[in-house]
Design an enzyme around this catalytic site. Sequence first.
Site, PDB file in Angstrom:
ATOM      1  CE1 TYR A  14      31.934  45.036  43.031  1.00 38.16           C
ATOM      2  CE2 TYR A  14      32.156  42.656  42.801  1.00 38.16           C
ATOM      3  CZ  TYR A  14      31.365  43.779  42.940  1.00 38.16           C
ATOM      4  OH  TYR A  14      30.005  43.658  42.990  1.00 38.16           O
ATOM      5  CD  GLU A  67      53.443  51.445  48.553  1.00 35.36           C
ATOM      6  OE1 GLU A  67      52.848  51.697  49.630  1.00 35.36           O
ATOM      7  OE2 GLU A  67      54.675  51.394  48.459  1.00 35.36           O
ATOM      8  CE  LYS A  92      48.907  51.202  60.131  1.00 30.67           C
ATOM      9  NZ  LYS A  92      48.526  52.489  60.721  1.00 30.67           N
ATOM     10  CG  ASP A  93      56.925  49.511  61.737  1.00 31.25           C
ATOM     11  OD1 ASP A  93      56.341  50.459  61.179  1.00 31.25           O
ATOM     12  OD2 ASP A  93      57.339  49.556  62.915  1.00 31.25           O
TER      13      ASP A  93
END
Length: 123
Positions: A14, A67, A92-93
Amino acid sequence: MKYDIKKQLYGFGYAWKGIRCCIGKEQNLSFHLIAAIIVVIAGIILSITKIEWTIVILCIGVVIAAELFNTAIERLVDLVSPQQHPIAGKVKDIAAGAVLVCAVTAAIIGLIIFVPYLTRFFL
């Protein structure tokens, strides 16, 4: 409690599936992977030390992991907040900022390691 090797192997499967779903599809991850390949080639050509290899590999791993975390956070935010929302945008930022901190730190470490070799190589 009994250790289940089959369950463990599924877990690795997975995890690998998660990595594969991002490779080639996430532009920033692709950039970091290409940079990592260039750094590894440079390390081989310049014959960096074992300690330097350890540091370089750690930096590569941290940036790629950051990342992947960023991608997971972005997708989760998109799932729970399909419409634009100021808090969703900030989340998100912030995640992207964490990747930037890791990448800049890795780049600085890379300069510290590689500049002396490159100076000797070209001079």
